[in-house]
Design a protein around this motif. Structure first.
Motif, PDB file in Angstrom:
ATOM      1  N   GLY A  83      28.862  67.720  96.121  1.00  0.00           N
ATOM      2  CA  GLY A  83      28.941  67.089  94.902  1.00  0.00           C
ATOM      3  C   GLY A  83      28.631  65.758  94.723  1.00  0.00           C
ATOM      4  O   GLY A  83      28.547  65.293  93.791  1.00  0.00           O
ATOM      5  N   MET A 141      26.661  62.047  97.044  1.00  0.00           N
ATOM      6  CA  MET A 141      25.473  61.762  97.729  1.00  0.00           C
ATOM      7  C   MET A 141      25.480  62.303  99.185  1.00  0.00           C
ATOM      8  O   MET A 141      26.345  62.212  99.852  1.00  0.00           O
ATOM      9  N   ASP A 196      34.948  56.325  86.226  1.00  0.00           N
ATOM     10  CA  ASP A 196      34.957  57.674  86.113  1.00  0.00           C
ATOM     11  C   ASP A 196      35.982  58.261  85.145  1.00  0.00           C
ATOM     12  O   ASP A 196      37.045  57.706  85.255  1.00  0.00           O
ATOM     13  N   ILE A 197      35.476  58.996  84.489  1.00  0.00           N
ATOM     14  CA  ILE A 197      36.464  59.568  83.413  1.00  0.00           C
ATOM     15  C   ILE A 197      37.655  60.474  84.076  1.00  0.00           C
ATOM     16  O   ILE A 197      38.609  60.664  83.414  1.00  0.00           O
ATOM     17  N   ASP A 253      34.634  55.134  79.405  1.00  0.00           N
ATOM     18  CA  ASP A 253      32.953  55.292  79.779  1.00  0.00           C
ATOM     19  C   ASP A 253      32.375  53.806  80.011  1.00  0.00           C
ATOM     20  O   ASP A 253      32.729  52.985  79.167  1.00  0.00           O
ATOM     21  N   ASP A 255      25.582  57.799  88.431  1.00  0.00           N
ATOM     22  CA  ASP A 255      25.474  58.869  89.065  1.00  0.00           C
ATOM     23  C   ASP A 255      26.814  59.558  88.485  1.00  0.00           C
ATOM     24  O   ASP A 255      27.664  60.270  88.844  1.00  0.00           O
ATOM     25  N   ASP A 256      26.717  59.708  87.022  1.00  0.00           N
ATOM     26  CA  ASP A 256      27.822  60.289  86.094  1.00  0.00           C
ATOM     27  C   ASP A 256      27.166  61.594  85.462  1.00  0.00           C
ATOM     28  O   ASP A 256      27.922  62.257  84.654  1.00  0.00           O
ATOM     29  N   SER A 314      30.086  56.804  97.584  1.00  0.00           N
ATOM     30  CA  SER A 314      29.111  56.080  97.002  1.00  0.00           C
ATOM     31  C   SER A 314      29.775  54.647  96.934  1.00  0.00           C
ATOM     32  O   SER A 314      29.127  53.552  97.346  1.00  0.00           O
ATOM     33  N   ASN A 331      30.379  65.521 101.840  1.00  0.00           N
ATOM     34  CA  ASN A 331      30.641  64.836 100.379  1.00  0.00           C
ATOM     35  C   ASN A 331      29.756  65.960  99.366  1.00  0.00           C
ATOM     36  O   ASN A 331      28.989  65.543  98.736  1.00  0.00           O
ATOM     37  N   SER A 389      29.012  54.072  88.036  1.00  0.00           N
ATOM     38  CA  SER A 389      29.553  54.947  86.768  1.00  0.00           C
ATOM     39  C   SER A 389      29.179  56.339  87.474  1.00  0.00           C
ATOM     40  O   SER A 389      27.951  56.996  87.602  1.00  0.00           O
ATOM     41  N   GLY A 390      30.458  57.008  87.788  1.00  0.00           N
ATOM     42  CA  GLY A 390      30.500  58.158  88.530  1.00  0.00           C
ATOM     43  C   GLY A 390      30.851  58.152  89.935  1.00  0.00           C
ATOM     44  O   GLY A 390      29.938  57.921  91.050  1.00  0.00           O
ATOM     45  N   VAL A 391      32.215  58.250  90.214  1.00  0.00           N
ATOM     46  CA  VAL A 391      32.895  57.872  91.359  1.00  0.00           C
ATOM     47  C   VAL A 391      33.262  59.011  92.373  1.00  0.00           C
ATOM     48  O   VAL A 391      32.783  58.957  93.575  1.00  0.00           O
ATOM     49  N   PHE A 392      33.611  60.120  91.976  1.00  0.00           N
ATOM     50  CA  PHE A 392      33.999  61.359  92.515  1.00  0.00           C
ATOM     51  C   PHE A 392      34.961  60.983  93.762  1.00  0.00           C
ATOM     52  O   PHE A 392      35.815  60.654  93.368  1.00  0.00           O
TER      53      PHE A 392
END
Ligand SMILES: C[S@@+](CC[C@H](N)C(=O)[O-])C[C@H]1O[C@@H](n2cnc3c(N)ncnc32)[C@H](O)[C@@H]1O
Length: 276
Positions: A39, A41, A88-89, A107, A125-126, A71, A37, A64-67
Motif C-alpha cells: 500500500g 512505496m 495525512d487525513i 489537507d 502520494d495521497d 516514505s 510496505n 502528503s500521504g504518510v500511511f
C-alpha cells in the motif's frame, strides 16, 4: 489515446550517475523500518524519491500521504538537515513516527504555507487528483513536485497527469460498501445543513469529493497545466516493465538487487515536476 510519454526539459541526470546511486541507496534501504510496505512505496519508487531529493536538496519537504511512514523515513534519511511536514487525513496507520517531522491531518490546500523556503519540495502520494494538486502547489509558490503514483490510462484510483496527457478521464469504480459509506456521509451532511443553522459544509464537501474521484477532462485543461510546467520527468524503472515507460536503468536485476526481486515490478511512473 496517445501512447508516447509526456517529456519536458529533462534534468541532466544521466543513467550512469543514477545507476551508481543504487549501491549507496541499498545501504539505506536495508535499514528501513517497515519490511512489507504493502500500500506504500517499494524499492523502485523509494529509490527514485531518494535520488530526486538528493539532487534537488530542498530545505523543506512536504509529504502528503504518510500511511505507515516508510516514505517519511526515506525523506529523513536522505536529507537529514531538511525540515519535514507530513500530512495525512488519517494519521492512525503510522508505524514509523519521525521525531523531527511536523504532522497534520489537515489537507494540503488548507495548510498555512505563507512562509516557506523558495526551494521547498512537495511529495504527493495521497491519491488526490494531480491536476488539482499541481494548481495548489503553483498557488503556494512551490516549484518542486514529486508525484508518486502517476498512473497510466485505465489504471489507478484517481486522475493523474499522465492520464491527462493521454486524454483519459478517470472514472472511479467504487465498491458497493464504499458507495453506501459515501451515501451515509452525504445524508449526514444534508441533515446538518437542514437542521443546524450555522453548519458550514465546506470541509465535508471536500471530504466527499475525495471519495468519488471521477474527473472529466476539459479540452483545454492539459494545455493550461502544461503552460505552468517547466520540467516533467518520469523517473525510469529499474528493470523493464510491460508498459509505456522511460528506458529502464538495467536490462535485468543484478546480484545486488536479489533481495528485492518481488518489489522491482512495482512501478507507477514516479515523476518529478518543476513548475515555472
Ligand atoms: C499510498 S498511501 C501513502 C504511502 C506512503 N507515502 C508510503 O510510501 O509509505 C496514501 C495515503 O494518503 C492518505 N490520504 C488520502 N487522502 C489524503 C489527503 N487529502 N491528504 C493527505 N493524505 C491523504 C491516506 O490516508 C493514505 O495513508
Amino acid at each position: 489515446m496517445e501512447s508516447t510519454i509526456y517529456k519536458k526539459n529533462y534534468p541532466n541526470w544521466d543513467y550512469e550517475e543514477i545507476i551508481n546511486e543504487i549501491e549507496i541507496f541499498l545501504k539505506i534501504y536495508e535499514k528501513r523500518p517497515i519490511s512489507n510496505n504493502k500500500g506504500g512505496m517499494k524499492f523502485p519508487h523509494a529509490f527514485g524519491l531518494y535520488f530526486i531529493l538528493k539532487k534537488i536538496n530542498p530545505s523543506l519537504v512536504i509529504e502528503s500521504g504518510v500511511f505507515k511512514g516508510q516514505s517519511t523515513w526515506i525523506i529523513e534519511n536522505t536529507l537529514p538537515n531538511a525540515e519535514i511536514i507530513c500530512l495525512d487525513i488519517d494519521l492512525s496507520k503510522r508505524e514509523y513516527i519521525s521525531k523531527k517531522a511536523k504532522y497534520s491531518n489537515l489537507d494540503f490546500k488548507f495548510q498555512d504555507l505563507s512562509k516557506i523556503p523558495e526551494n521547498t519540495l512537495v511529495l504527493f502520494d495521497d491519491h488526490v487528483n494531480h491536476l488539482n494538486r499541481i494548481k495548489e502547489a503553483y498557488f503556494f509558490g512551490i516549484k518542486n513536485i514529486i508525484l508518486d503514483d502517476n498512473y497510466k490510462s485505465n489504471s489507478g484510483d484517481f486522475q493523474t497527469i499522465k492520464q491527462s496527457f493521454e486524454k483519459y478521464s478517470f472514472n472511479h469504480q467504487l465498491k458497493i460498501t464504499s458507495i453506501f459509506k459515501t451515501l451515509f456521509f452525504f445524508v449526514k451532511l444534508l441533515s446538518k445543513k437542514i437542521f443546524v443553522k450555522k453548519f458550514n459544509a465546506h470541509k465535508e464537501l471536500n471530504f466527499i469529493t475525495n471519495r468519488i474521484r471521477d474527473h472529466s477532462l476539459n479540452k483545454n485543461e492539459f494545455k493550461n497545466i502544461d503552460k505552468i510546467i517547466k520540467t516533467y520527468y518520469e523517473f525510469p524503472p529499474i528493470i523493464p516493465q510491460n508498459s509505456n515507460t522511460e528506458v529502464p536503468l538495467l536490462d535485468q536485476a543484478n546480484e545486488q538487487l536479489k533481495d528485492y526481486l518481488n518489489e522491482l515490478s512495482v512501478y507507477n511512473h514516479l515523476t518529478f515536476i518543476e513548475l515555472k
